[in-house]
Design an enzyme around this catalytic site. Structure first.
Site, mmCIF file in Angstrom:
data_model
loop_
_atom_site.group_PDB
_atom_site.id
_atom_site.type_symbol
_atom_site.label_atom_id
_atom_site.label_comp_id
_atom_site.label_asym_id
_atom_site.label_seq_id
_atom_site.Cartn_x
_atom_site.Cartn_y
_atom_site.Cartn_z
ATOM 1 N N THR A 70 0.861 -1.187 0.000
ATOM 2 C CA THR A 70 0.000 0.000 0.000
ATOM 3 C C THR A 70 0.898 1.238 0.000
ATOM 4 O O THR A 70 2.072 1.169 0.351
ATOM 5 C CB THR A 70 -0.912 0.026 1.248
ATOM 6 O OG1 THR A 70 -0.095 -0.031 2.414
ATOM 7 C CG2 THR A 70 -1.885 -1.135 1.237
ATOM 8 N N CYS A 71 0.318 2.357 -0.411
ATOM 9 C CA CYS A 71 1.066 3.621 -0.401
ATOM 10 C C CYS A 71 1.382 3.994 1.038
ATOM 11 O O CYS A 71 0.559 3.750 1.910
ATOM 12 C CB CYS A 71 0.246 4.732 -1.049
ATOM 13 S SG CYS A 71 0.234 4.625 -2.843
ATOM 14 N N PRO A 72 2.524 4.542 1.335
ATOM 15 C CA PRO A 72 3.562 5.010 0.418
ATOM 16 C C PRO A 72 4.601 3.938 0.069
ATOM 17 O O PRO A 72 5.533 4.216 -0.671
ATOM 18 C CB PRO A 72 4.219 6.142 1.195
ATOM 19 C CG PRO A 72 4.162 5.680 2.616
ATOM 20 C CD PRO A 72 2.829 4.950 2.729
#
Length: 85
Positions: A21-23
């Site tokens: 998942t981001c980041p």
């Protein structure tokens, strides 16, 4: 397996970040690009709306070239990114 063995090799390295998942999606992408020689191509599999928007944009902002973006099964996007010279 995200990358089919029968695909013509048009890249130097593969990275599958579909579970990230981001980041972390761009952190892992950047680390992979940092380990590559200028001009080499990274084939990257990612998934999710945020990585689809952010990874190509951030790579381009850092001077790398997004050569292609191909849709794969299961909502996966496969990018080919050439490391800046």
């Amino acid at each position: 397996m995200i990358f089919a063995d029968s695909e013509e090799q048009t890249h130097d390295r593969d990275l599958d970040i579909t579970g990230e998942t981001c980041p972390m999606t761009f952190v892992r992408t950047r680390l992979a690009l940092d380990r590559m020689a200028p001009g080499q191509v990274l084939r990257l599999a990612l998934k999710g709306d945020e990585p689809r928007r952010n990874v190509p944009r951030t790579a381009t902002e850092q001077g790398h070239a997004v050569l292609s973006a191909t849709e794969a099964e299961g909502g996966i996007l496969v990018l080919r990114i050439r490391k800046k010279s």
